[in-house]
Design an enzyme around this catalytic site. Structure first.
Site, PDB file in Angstrom:
ATOM      1  N   ASP A 146       0.489  10.596   4.887  1.00 55.01           N
ATOM      2  CA  ASP A 146       0.876  10.378   3.497  1.00 55.01           C
ATOM      3  C   ASP A 146       0.989  11.724   2.797  1.00 55.01           C
ATOM      4  O   ASP A 146       1.470  12.688   3.398  1.00 55.01           O
ATOM      5  CB  ASP A 146      -0.136   9.452   2.814  1.00 55.01           C
ATOM      6  CG  ASP A 146      -1.576   9.974   2.902  1.00 55.01           C
ATOM      7  OD1 ASP A 146      -1.787  11.137   3.316  1.00 55.01           O
ATOM      8  OD2 ASP A 146      -2.497   9.219   2.545  1.00 55.01           O
ATOM      9  N   GLN A 196     -10.999  13.470  -1.854  1.00 57.16           N
ATOM     10  CA  GLN A 196     -11.480  12.861  -3.095  1.00 57.16           C
ATOM     11  C   GLN A 196     -12.340  13.824  -3.910  1.00 57.16           C
ATOM     12  O   GLN A 196     -12.690  13.529  -5.055  1.00 57.16           O
ATOM     13  CB  GLN A 196     -12.300  11.592  -2.789  1.00 57.16           C
ATOM     14  CG  GLN A 196     -11.612  10.581  -1.890  1.00 57.16           C
ATOM     15  CD  GLN A 196     -10.198  10.254  -2.331  1.00 57.16           C
ATOM     16  OE1 GLN A 196      -9.965   9.868  -3.467  1.00 57.16           O
ATOM     17  NE2 GLN A 196      -9.247  10.421  -1.409  1.00 57.16           N
ATOM     18  N   PHE A 233      -2.837   8.542   9.245  1.00 55.10           N
ATOM     19  CA  PHE A 233      -1.961   7.739   8.408  1.00 55.10           C
ATOM     20  C   PHE A 233      -1.228   8.694   7.471  1.00 55.10           C
ATOM     21  O   PHE A 233      -1.701   9.025   6.376  1.00 55.10           O
ATOM     22  CB  PHE A 233      -2.786   6.696   7.651  1.00 55.10           C
ATOM     23  CG  PHE A 233      -3.767   5.970   8.540  1.00 55.10           C
ATOM     24  CD1 PHE A 233      -3.351   5.431   9.754  1.00 55.10           C
ATOM     25  CD2 PHE A 233      -5.100   5.855   8.197  1.00 55.10           C
ATOM     26  CE1 PHE A 233      -4.243   4.772  10.592  1.00 55.10           C
ATOM     27  CE2 PHE A 233      -6.003   5.194   9.018  1.00 55.10           C
ATOM     28  CZ  PHE A 233      -5.575   4.660  10.224  1.00 55.10           C
ATOM     29  N   TYR A 293      -4.348   3.569  -5.907  1.00 49.15           N
ATOM     30  CA  TYR A 293      -4.594   2.608  -4.835  1.00 49.15           C
ATOM     31  C   TYR A 293      -5.666   1.603  -5.236  1.00 49.15           C
ATOM     32  O   TYR A 293      -5.502   0.382  -5.065  1.00 49.15           O
ATOM     33  CB  TYR A 293      -5.012   3.318  -3.539  1.00 49.15           C
ATOM     34  CG  TYR A 293      -5.591   2.358  -2.518  1.00 49.15           C
ATOM     35  CD1 TYR A 293      -4.761   1.511  -1.789  1.00 49.15           C
ATOM     36  CD2 TYR A 293      -6.970   2.272  -2.325  1.00 49.15           C
ATOM     37  CE1 TYR A 293      -5.288   0.595  -0.886  1.00 49.15           C
ATOM     38  CE2 TYR A 293      -7.505   1.369  -1.417  1.00 49.15           C
ATOM     39  CZ  TYR A 293      -6.663   0.532  -0.701  1.00 49.15           C
ATOM     40  OH  TYR A 293      -7.188  -0.371   0.191  1.00 49.15           O
ATOM     41  N   ASP A 329      -8.696  11.415  10.155  1.00 53.68           N
ATOM     42  CA  ASP A 329      -8.007  10.995   8.946  1.00 53.68           C
ATOM     43  C   ASP A 329      -9.026  10.564   7.894  1.00 53.68           C
ATOM     44  O   ASP A 329      -8.917  10.918   6.717  1.00 53.68           O
ATOM     45  CB  ASP A 329      -7.049   9.841   9.263  1.00 53.68           C
ATOM     46  CG  ASP A 329      -6.272   9.384   8.043  1.00 53.68           C
ATOM     47  OD1 ASP A 329      -5.116   9.829   7.884  1.00 53.68           O
ATOM     48  OD2 ASP A 329      -6.802   8.570   7.253  1.00 53.68           O
ATOM     49  N   ASN A 389       0.849  -1.195   0.000  1.00 54.25           N
ATOM     50  CA  ASN A 389       0.000   0.000   0.000  1.00 54.25           C
ATOM     51  C   ASN A 389       0.887   1.249   0.000  1.00 54.25           C
ATOM     52  O   ASN A 389       0.939   2.006   0.960  1.00 54.25           O
ATOM     53  CB  ASN A 389      -0.927  -0.026   1.215  1.00 54.25           C
ATOM     54  CG  ASN A 389      -1.917   1.125   1.211  1.00 54.25           C
ATOM     55  OD1 ASN A 389      -1.978   1.903   0.259  1.00 54.25           O
ATOM     56  ND2 ASN A 389      -2.682   1.232   2.277  1.00 54.25           N
ATOM     57  N   LYS A 427       2.970   4.769   9.018  1.00 56.34           N
ATOM     58  CA  LYS A 427       1.696   4.940   8.328  1.00 56.34           C
ATOM     59  C   LYS A 427       1.080   3.607   7.943  1.00 56.34           C
ATOM     60  O   LYS A 427      -0.078   3.323   8.236  1.00 56.34           O
ATOM     61  CB  LYS A 427       1.915   5.814   7.096  1.00 56.34           C
ATOM     62  CG  LYS A 427       0.633   6.143   6.322  1.00 56.34           C
ATOM     63  CD  LYS A 427       0.433   5.282   5.097  1.00 56.34           C
ATOM     64  CE  LYS A 427      -0.785   5.756   4.305  1.00 56.34           C
ATOM     65  NZ  LYS A 427      -1.077   4.880   3.161  1.00 56.34           N
TER      66      LYS A 427
END
Length: 321
Positions: free
Chosen positions: A229, A304, A227, A88, A296, A70, A197
């Site tokens: 990123d 998105q 997480f 992803y 998160d 991932n 993460k």
């Protein structure tokens, strides 16, 4: 000794407070936190169309295999994506197809998988140098998972999940035995900044897949941080909670890769972690306090939206996100 999640919080705070390329705007924290209370994203869950959810052992195998690879957001602009899918979801959907058609990849198969095998599974062209590099990194991460399973758990995915004994702290420690999960960087030659993460998201994914029962039961799930990123920092910047210096902003806008382990890259991730900790703190005592892991999810869903996708976010080629 501090726990893994305490190390993430404390070292990210230190890096964020020392940062010169990224700044948290503390005056925005409380109002921004209150604005997030009105957000109602869909309940967190794993999309069964894109994630293999079978029996216990197979589902654990899928989650641990997927979360071992991932990463790759810095390569995703070059990835051959499935129609309507992000990088992803291209990877997750392809792995789901593999599990449905032929069953899980065994520990032995993982330990021997090659970049060419990965290109076949994920529908990628090795003639593209960046994609070939990513497939090589995928193969290396999967080899490590297979070797760990064979060496310590008799090839059993459930054995690895069970060894955590219901603790995210133990699970992070177990996964950190693999190089691609050992997510920490040295900041300005001295401070070791911890992120973890992908180890943290593996815990969250197992909890979602099993509704926090069985292999997905973690009694300390609330300890998880965000997480870290390249999406949450982007959302926080667009929303005015983070501020980047002009040089960094210009490079991101031009699509220049931000080097892994550079001051800027560490500050981007650490500032996002600490900003969300401050937001969570500001919401304590409110009608709907939100833990960092919940924030998160809210921020990831916001990212998105077209208005966020239309603006460039930082790209780093790394195995950590």
């Amino acid at each position: 000794m501090k726990s893994y999640t305490e190390l993430v919080r404390s070292t990210c705070r230190q890096a964020a407070e020392a940062a010169v390329h990224v700044r948290i705007r503390p005056e925005r924290i409380a109002a921004y936190g209150r604005s997030l209370l009105a957000v109602r994203p869909p309940p967190p869950g794993l999309d069964p169309a894109r994630h293999y959810l079978g029996h216990d052992e197979d589902t654990v195998a899928f989650i641990l295999t997927l979360d071992s690879i991932n990463f790759g957001s810095g390569y995703f602009p070059r990835l051959k994506k499935r129609p309507g899918c992000s990088g992803y979801f291209t990877v997750a959907s392809a792995l789901t197809d593999r599990f449905r058609e032929r069953g899980p990849l065994s520990a032995e198969e993982l330990s021997q998988i090659t970049p060419r095998d990965c290109a076949g599974i994920f529908g990628q062209d090795l003639s593209d140098g960046a994609v070939a590099e990513l497939m090589s990194l995928f193969a290396g991460a999967l080899n490590d998972l297979g070797r760990l399973l064979n060496r310590k758990y008799a090839g059993s995915f459930l054995g690895l999940a069970g060894a955590a004994r219901g603790s995210v702290e133990r699970m992070i420690g177990l996964l950190n035995g693999m190089e691609a999960f050992a997510d920490r960087e040295t900041y300005r030659g001295g401070l070791i900044v911890h992120f973890y993460k992908r180890a943290q998201i593996a815990c969250a994914d197992l909890a979602l897949a099993f509704d926090r029962q069985g292999p997905g039961r973690f009694d300390d799930l609330e300890r998880l941080t965000i997480f870290a990123d390249n999406l949450v920092p982007h959302v926080l910047r667009v929303d005015g909670v983070l501020e980047y210096d002009q040089d960094l902003l210009d490079r991101i806008g031009k699509g220049v890769l931000i080097p892994k382990g550079s001051e800027e890259e560490i500050e981007l991730r650490a500032s996002a972690v600490h900003a969300v900790e401050l937001i969570a703190e500001s919401l304590k005592g409110s009608e709907r306090p939100l833990a960092p892991m919940e924030l998160d999810y809210v921020l990831w869903n916001r990212g998105q939206e077209p208005s966020y996708k239309a603006r460039p976010r930082h790209r780093t080629r790394t195995v950590f996100y």
